[in-house]
Design an enzyme around this catalytic site. Structure first.
Site, short mmCIF file in Angstrom:
data_model
loop_
_atom_site.label_atom_id
_atom_site.label_comp_id
_atom_site.label_asym_id
_atom_site.label_seq_id
_atom_site.Cartn_x
_atom_site.Cartn_y
_atom_site.Cartn_z
N SER A 49 0.55 -1.15 -0.01
CA SER A 49 0.10 -0.02 -0.06
C SER A 49 0.82 1.31 -0.02
CB SER A 49 -0.92 0.06 1.18
OG SER A 49 -1.58 1.16 1.12
N GLU A 50 0.61 2.16 -0.87
CA GLU A 50 1.54 3.46 -0.98
C GLU A 50 1.60 4.20 0.25
OE1 GLU A 50 -2.11 4.50 -3.58
OE2 GLU A 50 -1.08 2.86 -2.90
N ASN A 51 0.67 4.12 1.27
CA ASN A 51 0.94 4.81 2.39
C ASN A 51 2.02 4.26 3.42
OD1 ASN A 51 -0.98 2.74 2.83
ND2 ASN A 51 -1.58 3.61 4.69
N GLY A 52 2.45 2.85 2.90
CA GLY A 52 3.79 2.51 3.62
C GLY A 52 3.44 1.09 4.36
#
Length: 216
Positions: A49-52
């Site tokens: 997920s791009e939020n980490g």
């Protein structure tokens, strides 16, 4: 004519079936997030997920949500053994650096040559929300789109040329809709399968771009 369509869950299960052992995969905001619920438990897939986050599992059971563990769409998620979370900047470096095998994105439109429009309809009252889609579209090795075949008013989302602002150019490799699975190839769009009870001719009529009949 009433056309039977795949449910959102059936679409998610169909996409999950094509994700192979050991792949690193990003599931975009919205419809694609359902895919995580249909990955076989005995198949090791690394969800990003791009939020980490790397190593997400299926959605948590009601009551088991952790408000500090969410995906990029702010939905509660689970973390599989060995999973981890990290800085937002590191996450985007993974996306831009070609480290993801697949990203699955929703879309407003996909063109015959694989152009993707998924962040803004251009309407004056619409709220643009590109998120990490542009980075995923150019960074993932394969870009798959998961969307309804038509809009609520019956217009095809698969078009000869996108009329909405583009997210990426010639980036989409495969389209999964509630009616069919369509590959984007150098020879054009090729339908490799479609829902039982729907003829290829009817599928082609519902698609606002030339469509070839193919085999999976």
């Amino acid at each position: 004519m009433i056309i039977r369509r795949y449910s959102r869950e059936q679409m998610a299960a169909r996409v999950a079936d094509d994700i192979k052992e050991g792949m690193y995969v990003n599931l975009g905001i919205g419809l694609p997030t359902l895919v995580s619920n249909f990955l076989p438990r005995d198949r090791e897939v690394f969800l990003h997920s791009e939020n980490g986050i790397l190593g997400m599992g299926p959605a948590p059971a009601p009551g088991d949500e952790d408000p500090e563990l969410i995906n990029a769409g702010k939905q509660p998620v689970t973390l599989l053994p060995g999973g981890c979370f990290f800085h937002h900047g590191d996450s985007f470096a993974m996306m831009r650096g070609g480290h993801l095998d697949i990203c699955v994105l929703g879309a407003f439109q996909v063109s015959v040559n694989g152009d993707l429009a998924n962040w803004h309809t251009g309407a004056p009252d619409a709220i643009p929300a590109v998120g990490g889609a542009m980075d995923l579209a150019i960074g993932a090795r394969d870009v798959w789109v998961m969307m309804e075949h038509t809009t609520k008013s019956g217009e095809s989302k698969i078009v000869e040329r996108c009329t909405y602002p583009l997210t990426g150019i010639a980036c989409v490799k495969r389209i999964y809709t509630d009616l069919a699975v369509i590959d984007v190839t150098p020879r054009g769009l090729t339908a490799v399968e479609w829902i039982d009870g729907l003829s290829f001719e009817e599928l082609a009529r519902l698609t606002a771009a030339p469509l070839r009949r193919g085999m999976a």
